[in-house]
Design a protein around this motif. Sequence first.
Motif, PDB file in Angstrom:
ATOM      1  N   GLY A   1       0.836  -1.194   0.000  1.00 61.45           N
ATOM      2  CA  GLY A   1       0.000   0.000   0.000  1.00 61.45           C
ATOM      3  C   GLY A   1       0.867   1.239   0.000  1.00 61.45           C
ATOM      4  N   SER A   2       0.216   2.376  -0.075  1.00 62.63           N
ATOM      5  CA  SER A   2       0.981   3.622  -0.038  1.00 62.63           C
ATOM      6  C   SER A   2       1.652   3.758   1.322  1.00 62.63           C
ATOM      7  N   ALA A   3       2.721   4.525   1.360  1.00 62.90           N
ATOM      8  CA  ALA A   3       3.458   4.707   2.614  1.00 62.90           C
ATOM      9  C   ALA A   3       2.548   5.266   3.701  1.00 62.90           C
ATOM     10  N   ASP A   4       1.639   6.170   3.329  1.00 62.95           N
ATOM     11  CA  ASP A   4       0.736   6.766   4.311  1.00 62.95           C
ATOM     12  C   ASP A   4      -0.226   5.735   4.880  1.00 62.95           C
ATOM     13  N   VAL A   5      -0.749   4.879   4.024  1.00 69.87           N
ATOM     14  CA  VAL A   5      -1.703   3.855   4.466  1.00 69.87           C
ATOM     15  C   VAL A   5      -1.026   2.866   5.401  1.00 69.87           C
ATOM     16  N   VAL A   6       0.160   2.391   5.014  1.00 66.94           N
ATOM     17  CA  VAL A   6       0.868   1.419   5.843  1.00 66.94           C
ATOM     18  C   VAL A   6       1.278   2.049   7.172  1.00 66.94           C
ATOM     19  N   ALA A   7       1.773   3.280   7.108  1.00 68.89           N
ATOM     20  CA  ALA A   7       2.180   3.963   8.339  1.00 68.89           C
ATOM     21  C   ALA A   7       1.002   4.149   9.277  1.00 68.89           C
ATOM     22  N   ALA A   8      -0.159   4.490   8.742  1.00 69.25           N
ATOM     23  CA  ALA A   8      -1.350   4.677   9.571  1.00 69.25           C
ATOM     24  C   ALA A   8      -1.785   3.366  10.207  1.00 69.25           C
ATOM     25  N   ALA A   9      -1.696   2.279   9.448  1.00 70.18           N
ATOM     26  CA  ALA A   9      -2.064   0.972   9.986  1.00 70.18           C
ATOM     27  C   ALA A   9      -1.138   0.568  11.124  1.00 70.18           C
ATOM     28  N   LEU A  10       0.154   0.784  10.940  1.00 70.53           N
ATOM     29  CA  LEU A  10       1.119   0.427  11.979  1.00 70.53           C
ATOM     30  C   LEU A  10       1.016   1.348  13.190  1.00 70.53           C
ATOM     31  N   ALA A  11       0.639   2.604  12.972  1.00 63.32           N
ATOM     32  CA  ALA A  11       0.474   3.530  14.085  1.00 63.32           C
ATOM     33  C   ALA A  11      -0.719   3.145  14.955  1.00 63.32           C
ATOM     34  N   SER A  12      -1.647   2.373  14.397  1.00 62.76           N
ATOM     35  CA  SER A  12      -2.842   1.955  15.132  1.00 62.76           C
ATOM     36  C   SER A  12      -2.660   0.590  15.784  1.00 62.76           C
ATOM     37  N   THR A  13      -1.472   0.022  15.645  1.00 64.22           N
ATOM     38  CA  THR A  13      -1.219  -1.349  16.095  1.00 64.22           C
ATOM     39  C   THR A  13       0.132  -1.401  16.800  1.00 64.22           C
ATOM     40  N   ARG A  14       0.224  -2.153  17.867  1.00 59.55           N
ATOM     41  CA  ARG A  14       1.517  -2.349  18.503  1.00 59.55           C
ATOM     42  C   ARG A  14       2.372  -3.241  17.613  1.00 59.55           C
ATOM     43  N   VAL A  15       3.667  -2.966  17.567  1.00 58.82           N
ATOM     44  CA  VAL A  15       4.566  -3.640  16.624  1.00 58.82           C
ATOM     45  C   VAL A  15       5.635  -4.416  17.389  1.00 58.82           C
ATOM     46  N   ALA A  16       5.796  -5.680  17.022  1.00 60.59           N
ATOM     47  CA  ALA A  16       6.821  -6.527  17.634  1.00 60.59           C
ATOM     48  C   ALA A  16       7.814  -6.979  16.573  1.00 60.59           C
ATOM     49  N   ALA A  17       9.082  -7.018  16.937  1.00 60.60           N
ATOM     50  CA  ALA A  17      10.153  -7.450  16.042  1.00 60.60           C
ATOM     51  C   ALA A  17      10.954  -8.542  16.716  1.00 60.60           C
ATOM     52  N   ILE A  18      11.383  -9.529  15.935  1.00 58.70           N
ATOM     53  CA  ILE A  18      12.100 -10.653  16.529  1.00 58.70           C
ATOM     54  C   ILE A  18      13.526 -10.292  16.931  1.00 58.70           C
ATOM     55  N   GLY A  19      14.097  -9.243  16.298  1.00 56.07           N
ATOM     56  CA  GLY A  19      15.473  -8.886  16.627  1.00 56.07           C
ATOM     57  C   GLY A  19      15.907  -7.593  15.969  1.00 56.07           C
ATOM     58  N   PRO A  20      17.180  -7.233  16.130  1.00 54.39           N
ATOM     59  CA  PRO A  20      17.676  -5.938  15.655  1.00 54.39           C
ATOM     60  C   PRO A  20      17.564  -5.710  14.147  1.00 54.39           C
ATOM     61  N   VAL A  21      17.759  -6.741  13.331  1.00 59.23           N
ATOM     62  CA  VAL A  21      17.676  -6.553  11.877  1.00 59.23           C
ATOM     63  C   VAL A  21      16.282  -6.091  11.488  1.00 59.23           C
ATOM     64  N   VAL A  22      15.268  -6.743  12.042  1.00 55.29           N
ATOM     65  CA  VAL A  22      13.884  -6.378  11.746  1.00 55.29           C
ATOM     66  C   VAL A  22      13.563  -5.003  12.328  1.00 55.29           C
ATOM     67  N   SER A  23      14.052  -4.746  13.537  1.00 60.72           N
ATOM     68  CA  SER A  23      13.826  -3.442  14.162  1.00 60.72           C
ATOM     69  C   SER A  23      14.423  -2.322  13.318  1.00 60.72           C
ATOM     70  N   GLU A  24      15.612  -2.530  12.764  1.00 63.64           N
ATOM     71  CA  GLU A  24      16.248  -1.523  11.915  1.00 63.64           C
ATOM     72  C   GLU A  24      15.447  -1.296  10.638  1.00 63.64           C
ATOM     73  N   ALA A  25      14.899  -2.384  10.073  1.00 60.72           N
ATOM     74  CA  ALA A  25      14.084  -2.249   8.863  1.00 60.72           C
ATOM     75  C   ALA A  25      12.842  -1.415   9.140  1.00 60.72           C
TER      76      ALA A  25
ATOM     77  N   ALA B   1       7.856  -4.084  21.106  1.00 57.87           N
ATOM     78  CA  ALA B   1       8.281  -5.303  21.803  1.00 57.87           C
ATOM     79  C   ALA B   1       9.341  -6.016  20.984  1.00 57.87           C
ATOM     80  N   MET B   2      10.428  -6.418  21.662  1.00 51.58           N
ATOM     81  CA  MET B   2      11.498  -7.181  21.028  1.00 51.58           C
ATOM     82  C   MET B   2      12.280  -7.908  22.110  1.00 51.58           C
TER      83      MET B   2
END
Length: 277
Positions: free
Chosen positions: A219-243, A253-254
Amino acid sequence: MNESLATGTLARRVIAVAETRELDVFAALLERRGATVLRYPLVRIVDAPDPQPVLAWIRGAVAGTLDDLILLTGEGLRRLFRCIDLHDPALRGPFLAALQRLRKITRGPKPARALRELGLSADLPAAMPTTSGVIETLRSIDLLGSRVGVQLYGDDPNRPLMNFLKATGAHAYPVAPYRYADGATQAAVSDLLVRMQAGQVDAIAFTSKAQVERLFRAGSADVVAAALASTRVAAIGPVVSEALAAHGVAVNAMPDDSWFMKPLTASLSELLGRQKD
Protein backbone atom coordinates in the motif's frame (compact mmCIF):
# COMPACT_ATOMS: atom_id res chain seq x y z
CA MET A 1 -13.39 -22.02 25.04
CA ASN A 2 -10.61 -23.82 26.89
CA GLU A 3 -10.36 -22.16 30.32
CA SER A 4 -6.55 -21.94 30.19
CA LEU A 5 -6.75 -20.08 26.89
CA ALA A 6 -9.44 -17.72 28.16
CA THR A 7 -7.31 -16.71 31.14
CA GLY A 8 -3.86 -16.65 29.46
CA THR A 9 -1.65 -13.59 29.34
CA LEU A 10 -2.79 -12.94 25.75
CA ALA A 11 -6.48 -13.72 26.26
CA ARG A 12 -8.77 -11.57 24.07
CA ARG A 13 -5.73 -10.24 22.20
CA VAL A 14 -5.63 -10.35 18.39
CA ILE A 15 -2.14 -10.76 16.95
CA ALA A 16 -1.25 -10.73 13.25
CA VAL A 17 1.66 -12.99 12.36
CA ALA A 18 3.72 -12.36 9.22
CA GLU A 19 5.91 -15.47 9.57
CA THR A 20 5.94 -18.20 6.90
CA ARG A 21 8.40 -21.03 7.55
CA GLU A 22 7.53 -21.49 11.22
CA LEU A 23 4.04 -20.05 11.07
CA ASP A 24 2.33 -22.98 12.80
CA VAL A 25 4.97 -23.07 15.55
CA PHE A 26 4.69 -19.35 16.26
CA ALA A 27 0.89 -19.37 16.09
CA ALA A 28 0.73 -22.27 18.55
CA LEU A 29 2.97 -20.45 21.03
CA LEU A 30 0.67 -17.43 20.94
CA GLU A 31 -2.54 -19.45 21.03
CA ARG A 32 -1.37 -21.36 24.10
CA ARG A 33 -1.31 -18.00 25.88
CA GLY A 34 -4.86 -17.26 24.75
CA ALA A 35 -4.27 -15.08 21.68
CA THR A 36 -6.38 -15.05 18.56
CA VAL A 37 -3.86 -15.35 15.72
CA LEU A 38 -4.38 -13.85 12.27
CA ARG A 39 -2.15 -15.66 9.81
CA TYR A 40 -0.77 -13.44 7.07
CA PRO A 41 2.43 -15.03 5.70
CA LEU A 42 3.72 -11.97 3.87
CA VAL A 43 6.60 -13.67 2.06
CA ARG A 44 7.71 -17.11 1.06
CA ILE A 45 11.24 -18.40 0.64
CA VAL A 46 12.19 -19.97 -2.68
CA ASP A 47 15.39 -21.43 -4.10
CA ALA A 48 17.56 -19.30 -6.37
CA PRO A 49 15.98 -19.43 -9.85
CA ASP A 50 19.23 -20.70 -11.40
CA PRO A 51 21.15 -23.25 -9.31
CA GLN A 52 24.28 -23.12 -11.47
CA PRO A 53 25.89 -20.00 -9.92
CA VAL A 54 25.22 -21.46 -6.46
CA LEU A 55 26.77 -24.79 -7.44
CA ALA A 56 29.76 -23.01 -8.95
CA TRP A 57 30.29 -21.14 -5.68
CA ILE A 58 30.04 -24.39 -3.70
CA ARG A 59 32.52 -26.13 -6.00
CA GLY A 60 34.90 -23.20 -5.56
CA ALA A 61 34.67 -23.57 -1.78
CA VAL A 62 35.39 -27.30 -2.11
CA ALA A 63 38.40 -26.53 -4.33
CA GLY A 64 39.88 -24.28 -1.63
CA THR A 65 39.16 -20.86 -3.10
CA LEU A 66 37.91 -19.44 0.23
CA ASP A 67 39.60 -18.64 3.52
CA ASP A 68 36.63 -17.28 5.45
CA LEU A 69 32.86 -17.59 5.27
CA ILE A 70 30.33 -15.05 6.52
CA LEU A 71 26.94 -16.64 7.18
CA LEU A 72 24.22 -14.02 7.41
CA THR A 73 21.28 -16.41 7.87
CA GLY A 74 20.61 -19.98 8.92
CA GLU A 75 18.22 -20.35 5.99
CA GLY A 76 21.05 -19.59 3.59
CA LEU A 77 23.26 -22.39 4.89
CA ARG A 78 20.38 -24.86 4.74
CA ARG A 79 19.58 -23.76 1.18
CA LEU A 80 23.18 -24.35 0.11
CA PHE A 81 22.84 -27.97 1.20
CA ARG A 82 19.39 -28.19 -0.39
CA CYS A 83 20.92 -27.05 -3.68
CA ILE A 84 23.53 -29.78 -3.35
CA ASP A 85 20.96 -32.45 -2.53
CA LEU A 86 18.78 -31.50 -5.50
CA HIS A 87 21.46 -31.02 -8.14
CA ASP A 88 24.78 -32.67 -7.15
CA PRO A 89 24.51 -34.91 -4.05
CA ALA A 90 28.15 -36.00 -4.38
CA LEU A 91 29.18 -32.50 -3.26
CA ARG A 92 27.66 -32.88 0.21
CA GLY A 93 30.64 -34.55 1.90
CA PRO A 94 33.32 -32.40 0.27
CA PHE A 95 31.40 -29.20 1.04
CA LEU A 96 30.96 -30.20 4.68
CA ALA A 97 34.71 -30.84 4.86
CA ALA A 98 35.33 -27.41 3.33
CA LEU A 99 33.12 -25.80 5.97
CA GLN A 100 35.17 -27.45 8.68
CA ARG A 101 38.33 -25.84 7.30
CA LEU A 102 36.93 -22.35 6.81
CA ARG A 103 36.86 -19.66 9.48
CA LYS A 104 33.12 -19.15 9.97
CA ILE A 105 31.72 -15.74 10.93
CA THR A 106 28.03 -15.72 11.91
CA ARG A 107 25.47 -12.94 12.16
CA GLY A 108 23.35 -13.90 15.13
CA PRO A 109 22.08 -17.17 16.60
CA LYS A 110 20.27 -18.60 13.58
CA PRO A 111 23.30 -19.31 11.35
CA ALA A 112 25.09 -20.58 14.46
CA ARG A 113 22.22 -23.00 15.04
CA ALA A 114 22.34 -24.14 11.40
CA LEU A 115 26.05 -24.88 11.83
CA ARG A 116 25.34 -26.91 14.97
CA GLU A 117 22.86 -29.00 13.00
CA LEU A 118 25.87 -30.03 10.88
CA GLY A 119 28.08 -30.71 13.88
CA LEU A 120 29.99 -27.46 13.38
CA SER A 121 30.31 -24.22 15.31
CA ALA A 122 30.92 -20.55 14.62
CA ASP A 123 34.52 -19.40 14.90
CA LEU A 124 33.71 -15.71 15.14
CA PRO A 125 30.15 -14.74 16.16
CA ALA A 126 29.23 -11.14 15.40
CA ALA A 127 29.00 -8.83 18.38
CA MET A 128 25.46 -7.90 17.27
CA PRO A 129 23.24 -9.84 14.82
CA THR A 130 23.30 -7.11 12.18
CA THR A 131 25.48 -6.17 9.23
CA SER A 132 27.00 -3.42 11.39
CA GLY A 133 27.72 -6.03 14.04
CA VAL A 134 29.48 -8.26 11.52
CA ILE A 135 31.57 -5.33 10.27
CA GLU A 136 32.51 -4.31 13.81
CA THR A 137 33.60 -7.86 14.60
CA LEU A 138 35.66 -8.11 11.41
CA ARG A 139 37.57 -4.93 12.30
CA SER A 140 39.49 -6.96 14.88
CA ILE A 141 41.11 -9.25 12.28
CA ASP A 142 43.47 -8.73 9.36
CA LEU A 143 41.58 -9.45 6.14
CA LEU A 144 44.19 -8.19 3.67
CA GLY A 145 44.23 -10.66 0.79
CA SER A 146 41.68 -12.93 2.47
CA ARG A 147 39.18 -14.69 0.21
CA VAL A 148 35.84 -14.25 1.93
CA GLY A 149 32.66 -16.09 0.99
CA VAL A 150 29.49 -14.18 1.87
CA GLN A 151 26.16 -15.99 2.07
CA LEU A 152 23.67 -13.23 1.40
CA TYR A 153 20.29 -12.46 2.95
CA GLY A 154 17.94 -13.28 0.08
CA ASP A 155 19.21 -11.44 -2.98
CA ASP A 156 20.16 -8.27 -1.08
CA PRO A 157 23.71 -7.48 -2.28
CA ASN A 158 24.57 -5.96 1.13
CA ARG A 159 26.62 -3.05 -0.21
CA PRO A 160 27.82 -1.89 3.23
CA LEU A 161 29.44 -5.26 3.93
CA MET A 162 30.84 -5.59 0.40
CA ASN A 163 32.31 -2.08 0.56
CA PHE A 164 33.87 -2.79 3.95
CA LEU A 165 35.51 -6.00 2.71
CA LYS A 166 36.89 -4.20 -0.34
CA ALA A 167 38.31 -1.43 1.86
CA THR A 168 40.16 -3.98 4.00
CA GLY A 169 41.83 -5.53 0.95
CA ALA A 170 39.75 -8.71 1.13
CA HIS A 171 38.28 -10.43 -1.93
CA ALA A 172 34.54 -11.06 -1.51
CA TYR A 173 32.74 -14.00 -3.13
CA PRO A 174 28.99 -13.64 -2.50
CA VAL A 175 26.38 -16.36 -2.99
CA ALA A 176 22.58 -16.02 -2.93
CA PRO A 177 21.03 -19.49 -2.51
CA TYR A 178 17.47 -18.27 -1.94
CA ARG A 179 15.05 -15.46 -2.69
CA TYR A 180 12.00 -13.95 -1.07
CA ALA A 181 8.74 -13.98 -3.03
CA ASP A 182 5.31 -12.64 -2.16
CA GLY A 183 3.34 -14.93 0.13
CA ALA A 184 -0.16 -13.73 1.02
CA THR A 185 -2.13 -12.24 -1.88
CA GLN A 186 -2.42 -8.50 -2.37
CA ALA A 187 -6.08 -8.70 -1.39
CA ALA A 188 -5.21 -10.45 1.86
CA VAL A 189 -2.53 -7.91 2.78
CA SER A 190 -4.89 -5.04 1.96
CA ASP A 191 -7.45 -6.65 4.28
CA LEU A 192 -4.82 -6.81 7.02
CA LEU A 193 -4.04 -3.10 6.64
CA VAL A 194 -7.74 -2.21 6.87
CA ARG A 195 -8.17 -4.29 10.04
CA MET A 196 -5.09 -2.75 11.61
CA GLN A 197 -6.16 0.81 10.86
CA ALA A 198 -9.63 0.05 12.26
CA GLY A 199 -8.07 -0.98 15.57
CA GLN A 200 -9.06 -4.63 15.20
CA VAL A 201 -5.50 -5.92 15.66
CA ASP A 202 -3.70 -5.55 18.98
CA ALA A 203 -0.24 -6.32 17.61
CA ILE A 204 1.60 -7.45 14.51
CA ALA A 205 4.76 -9.54 14.80
CA PHE A 206 7.53 -9.41 12.20
CA THR A 207 10.23 -12.08 12.03
CA SER A 208 12.18 -10.95 8.96
CA LYS A 209 13.17 -7.78 7.15
CA ALA A 210 11.53 -9.13 3.98
CA GLN A 211 8.13 -9.15 5.72
CA VAL A 212 8.49 -5.46 6.57
CA GLU A 213 9.38 -4.57 2.98
CA ARG A 214 6.46 -6.60 1.61
CA LEU A 215 3.98 -4.79 3.85
CA PHE A 216 5.25 -1.42 2.64
CA ARG A 217 4.92 -2.57 -0.98
CA ALA A 218 1.31 -3.54 -0.39
CA GLY A 219 0.00 0.00 0.00
CA SER A 220 0.98 3.62 -0.04
CA ALA A 221 3.46 4.71 2.61
CA ASP A 222 0.74 6.77 4.31
CA VAL A 223 -1.70 3.86 4.47
CA VAL A 224 0.87 1.42 5.84
CA ALA A 225 2.18 3.96 8.34
CA ALA A 226 -1.35 4.68 9.57
CA ALA A 227 -2.06 0.97 9.99
CA LEU A 228 1.12 0.43 11.98
CA ALA A 229 0.47 3.53 14.09
CA SER A 230 -2.84 1.95 15.13
CA THR A 231 -1.22 -1.35 16.10
CA ARG A 232 1.52 -2.35 18.50
CA VAL A 233 4.57 -3.64 16.62
CA ALA A 234 6.82 -6.53 17.63
CA ALA A 235 10.15 -7.45 16.04
CA ILE A 236 12.10 -10.65 16.53
CA GLY A 237 15.47 -8.89 16.63
CA PRO A 238 17.68 -5.94 15.65
CA VAL A 239 17.68 -6.55 11.88
CA VAL A 240 13.88 -6.38 11.75
CA SER A 241 13.83 -3.44 14.16
CA GLU A 242 16.25 -1.52 11.91
CA ALA A 243 14.08 -2.25 8.86
CA LEU A 244 11.04 -0.85 10.66
CA ALA A 245 12.99 2.17 11.90
CA ALA A 246 14.03 2.93 8.32
CA HIS A 247 10.32 3.41 7.60
CA GLY A 248 9.81 5.53 10.71
CA VAL A 249 8.09 2.76 12.68
CA ALA A 250 8.77 2.36 16.40
CA VAL A 251 9.01 -1.15 17.84
CA ASN A 252 7.01 -1.81 21.00
CA ALA A 253 8.28 -5.30 21.80
CA MET A 254 11.50 -7.18 21.03
CA PRO A 255 13.48 -9.85 22.89
CA ASP A 256 16.56 -8.49 24.63
CA ASP A 257 19.15 -11.00 23.48
CA SER A 258 17.61 -14.25 22.20
CA TRP A 259 16.03 -13.74 18.81
CA PHE A 260 13.70 -16.71 18.41
CA MET A 261 9.95 -17.38 18.50
CA LYS A 262 9.63 -18.22 22.20
CA PRO A 263 11.33 -15.04 23.45
CA LEU A 264 9.28 -13.02 20.95
CA THR A 265 6.11 -14.60 22.35
CA ALA A 266 7.25 -13.71 25.87
CA SER A 267 7.91 -10.10 24.79
CA LEU A 268 4.41 -9.85 23.31
CA SER A 269 2.93 -11.30 26.49
CA GLU A 270 4.79 -8.75 28.59
CA LEU A 271 3.69 -5.87 26.36
CA LEU A 272 0.03 -6.80 26.01
CA GLY A 273 -0.33 -8.31 29.45
CA ARG A 274 0.44 -5.00 31.12
CA GLN A 275 -1.89 -3.08 28.77
CA LYS A 276 -5.19 -4.58 29.78
CA ASP A 277 -8.40 -3.35 28.23
